[in-house]
Design a protein around this motif. Structure first.
Motif, PDB file in Angstrom:
ATOM      1  N   GLU A  98       0.694  -1.265   0.021  1.00  0.00           N
ATOM      2  CA  GLU A  98      -0.138   0.078  -0.052  1.00  0.00           C
ATOM      3  C   GLU A  98       0.742   1.321   0.048  1.00  0.00           C
ATOM      4  OE1 GLU A  98      -3.356   0.129  -0.427  1.00  0.00           O
ATOM      5  OE2 GLU A  98      -3.086  -1.938  -0.656  1.00  0.00           O
ATOM      6  N   ARG A  99       1.882   1.305   0.856  1.00  0.00           N
ATOM      7  CA  ARG A  99       2.886   2.377   0.700  1.00  0.00           C
ATOM      8  C   ARG A  99       3.719   2.740  -0.687  1.00  0.00           C
ATOM      9  NH1 ARG A  99       5.332   1.202   6.701  1.00  0.00           N
ATOM     10  NH2 ARG A  99       4.127   2.291   7.953  1.00  0.00           N
ATOM     11  N   LEU A 100       3.868   1.482  -1.404  1.00  0.00           N
ATOM     12  CA  LEU A 100       4.617   1.607  -2.685  1.00  0.00           C
ATOM     13  C   LEU A 100       3.263   2.091  -3.501  1.00  0.00           C
ATOM     14  CD1 LEU A 100       6.717  -1.828  -2.629  1.00  0.00           C
ATOM     15  CD2 LEU A 100       7.583   0.647  -2.569  1.00  0.00           C
ATOM     16  N   LYS A 101       2.274   1.746  -3.542  1.00  0.00           N
ATOM     17  CA  LYS A 101       1.254   2.146  -4.321  1.00  0.00           C
ATOM     18  C   LYS A 101       1.059   3.877  -4.231  1.00  0.00           C
ATOM     19  CE  LYS A 101      -1.779  -1.904  -4.613  1.00  0.00           C
ATOM     20  NZ  LYS A 101      -2.968  -2.172  -4.160  1.00  0.00           N
ATOM     21  N   GLY A 108      13.641   3.076   8.765  1.00  0.00           N
ATOM     22  CA  GLY A 108      13.802   3.321  10.149  1.00  0.00           C
ATOM     23  C   GLY A 108      12.432   2.775  10.807  1.00  0.00           C
ATOM     24  N   VAL A 109      12.580   2.908  12.270  1.00  0.00           N
ATOM     25  CA  VAL A 109      11.425   2.273  13.070  1.00  0.00           C
ATOM     26  C   VAL A 109      11.166   3.513  14.166  1.00  0.00           C
ATOM     27  CG1 VAL A 109      10.907   0.400  14.721  1.00  0.00           C
ATOM     28  CG2 VAL A 109      12.314   0.038  12.824  1.00  0.00           C
ATOM     29  N   GLY A 110       9.746   3.397  14.704  1.00  0.00           N
ATOM     30  CA  GLY A 110       9.347   4.371  15.596  1.00  0.00           C
ATOM     31  C   GLY A 110       9.760   5.882  15.231  1.00  0.00           C
ATOM     32  N   ALA A 111      10.377   6.593  16.279  1.00  0.00           N
ATOM     33  CA  ALA A 111      10.548   8.050  15.986  1.00  0.00           C
ATOM     34  C   ALA A 111      11.684   8.199  14.938  1.00  0.00           C
ATOM     35  CB  ALA A 111      11.219   8.414  17.341  1.00  0.00           C
ATOM     36  N   LYS A 112      12.529   7.360  14.674  1.00  0.00           N
ATOM     37  CA  LYS A 112      13.634   7.524  13.521  1.00  0.00           C
ATOM     38  C   LYS A 112      13.059   7.074  12.298  1.00  0.00           C
ATOM     39  CE  LYS A 112      17.251   6.854  16.794  1.00  0.00           C
ATOM     40  NZ  LYS A 112      18.451   6.078  17.192  1.00  0.00           N
ATOM     41  N   LYS A 113      11.674   6.978  11.984  1.00  0.00           N
ATOM     42  CA  LYS A 113      11.281   6.597  10.974  1.00  0.00           C
ATOM     43  C   LYS A 113      11.346   7.766   9.695  1.00  0.00           C
ATOM     44  CE  LYS A 113       7.259   4.302  11.121  1.00  0.00           C
ATOM     45  NZ  LYS A 113       5.958   3.812  11.404  1.00  0.00           N
ATOM     46  N   VAL A 114      11.592   7.346   8.654  1.00  0.00           N
ATOM     47  CA  VAL A 114      11.927   8.552   7.412  1.00  0.00           C
ATOM     48  C   VAL A 114      10.903   7.979   6.418  1.00  0.00           C
ATOM     49  CG1 VAL A 114      13.604   9.644   6.137  1.00  0.00           C
ATOM     50  CG2 VAL A 114      14.250   9.038   8.470  1.00  0.00           C
ATOM     51  N   PHE A 115      10.363   8.915   5.810  1.00  0.00           N
ATOM     52  CA  PHE A 115       9.542   8.562   4.560  1.00  0.00           C
ATOM     53  C   PHE A 115      10.389   9.133   3.271  1.00  0.00           C
ATOM     54  CE2 PHE A 115       6.304   9.001   7.937  1.00  0.00           C
ATOM     55  CZ  PHE A 115       5.965   7.683   7.888  1.00  0.00           C
ATOM     56  N   ILE A 116      10.559   8.028   2.363  1.00  0.00           N
ATOM     57  CA  ILE A 116      11.261   8.471   1.085  1.00  0.00           C
ATOM     58  C   ILE A 116      10.321   8.339   0.141  1.00  0.00           C
ATOM     59  CG2 ILE A 116      13.412   7.999  -0.292  1.00  0.00           C
ATOM     60  CD1 ILE A 116      14.602   6.471   2.278  1.00  0.00           C
ATOM     61  N   LYS A 121       8.181  13.788  -5.433  1.00  0.00           N
ATOM     62  CA  LYS A 121       7.094  14.770  -5.156  1.00  0.00           C
ATOM     63  C   LYS A 121       7.215  15.255  -3.780  1.00  0.00           C
ATOM     64  CE  LYS A 121       3.978  13.330  -8.770  1.00  0.00           C
ATOM     65  NZ  LYS A 121       2.856  12.805  -9.087  1.00  0.00           N
ATOM     66  N   ASN A 122       6.508  16.411  -3.365  1.00  0.00           N
ATOM     67  CA  ASN A 122       6.188  16.702  -2.195  1.00  0.00           C
ATOM     68  C   ASN A 122       5.007  15.733  -1.594  1.00  0.00           C
ATOM     69  OD1 ASN A 122       5.992  17.879   0.401  1.00  0.00           O
ATOM     70  ND2 ASN A 122       5.627  20.039  -0.634  1.00  0.00           N
ATOM     71  N   PHE A 123       5.290  15.217  -0.405  1.00  0.00           N
ATOM     72  CA  PHE A 123       4.125  14.487  -0.004  1.00  0.00           C
ATOM     73  C   PHE A 123       2.653  15.162   0.321  1.00  0.00           C
ATOM     74  CE2 PHE A 123       7.671  12.056   1.920  1.00  0.00           C
ATOM     75  CZ  PHE A 123       7.582  10.875   1.093  1.00  0.00           C
ATOM     76  N   LYS A 124       2.715  16.287   0.465  1.00  0.00           N
ATOM     77  CA  LYS A 124       1.537  17.106   0.633  1.00  0.00           C
ATOM     78  C   LYS A 124       0.787  17.270  -0.667  1.00  0.00           C
ATOM     79  CE  LYS A 124       3.040  19.726   4.796  1.00  0.00           C
ATOM     80  NZ  LYS A 124       3.566  21.215   5.346  1.00  0.00           N
ATOM     81  N   SER A 125       1.730  17.073  -1.548  1.00  0.00           N
ATOM     82  CA  SER A 125       0.773  17.482  -3.074  1.00  0.00           C
ATOM     83  C   SER A 125       0.230  15.840  -3.368  1.00  0.00           C
ATOM     84  CB  SER A 125       2.031  17.982  -3.972  1.00  0.00           C
ATOM     85  OG  SER A 125       2.724  16.849  -4.388  1.00  0.00           O
ATOM     86  N   LEU A 126       0.510  15.095  -2.770  1.00  0.00           N
ATOM     87  CA  LEU A 126       0.111  13.689  -3.135  1.00  0.00           C
ATOM     88  C   LEU A 126      -1.472  13.522  -2.750  1.00  0.00           C
ATOM     89  CD1 LEU A 126       2.955  11.124  -2.286  1.00  0.00           C
ATOM     90  CD2 LEU A 126       2.361  12.067  -4.454  1.00  0.00           C
ATOM     91  N   ASN A 127      -2.260  13.319  -3.594  1.00  0.00           N
ATOM     92  CA  ASN A 127      -3.621  13.208  -3.543  1.00  0.00           C
ATOM     93  C   ASN A 127      -4.033  11.702  -3.299  1.00  0.00           C
ATOM     94  OD1 ASN A 127      -3.870  15.947  -3.700  1.00  0.00           O
ATOM     95  ND2 ASN A 127      -4.446  15.946  -6.010  1.00  0.00           N
TER      96      ASN A 127
END
Length: 128
Positions: A98-101, A108-116, A121-127
């Motif tokens: 689902e994330r790849l879609k 990373g895990v927990g507080a050190k989680k990073v979204f790549i 694209k900017n994540f805010k622009s993803l609809n």
């Protein structure tokens, strides 16, 4: 460089002499704490324990079981079956799909989680 005070475990006799000095000489708790270089809260706890249980209350509780029913009872750990492990792995893989879609990976895990972002694209622009 800070000077850290090393942890000191006071013996029962040391605690008793500090408590007796406070009671007999009518020293304040703060004066007693500075005289013996002990934390004020430690003296307060020792006094409370001494008043409730006497000299027996000043014995160290380190390594003793606090009471019945504390902690996990022995033999309650249930090993997972292979079906449960496969179901858990299946759920993790579905989440990853689902994330790849949506166009991003997670590192990373927990507080050190990073979204790549995969699509740059900017994540805010993803609809979607």
């Amino acid at each position: 460089m800070t000077n850290k005070k090393l942890f000191h475990l006071y013996s029962d006799d040391e605690k008793f002499s500090i408590v007796q000095d406070h009671i007999n000489n009518r020293l304040s708790i703060r004066a007693c704490a500075t005289k013996y270089k002990v934390a004020v809260t430690s003296i307060v706890m020792w006094l409370r324990s001494y008043r409730l249980h006497g000299k027996e209350g000043l014995k160290s509780q380190i390594g003793r079981k606090r009471g019945s029913g504390k902690g996990r009872p022995l033999g309650t750990f249930k090993p997972k079956t292979t079906i449960e492990e496969l179901e858990k792995e299946n759920i993790k893989l579905q989440i990853e799909i689902e994330r790849l879609k949506k166009g991003y990976l997670v590192k990373g895990v927990g507080a050190k989680k990073v979204f790549i972002s995969i699509n740059n694209k900017n994540f805010k622009s993803l609809n979607d």
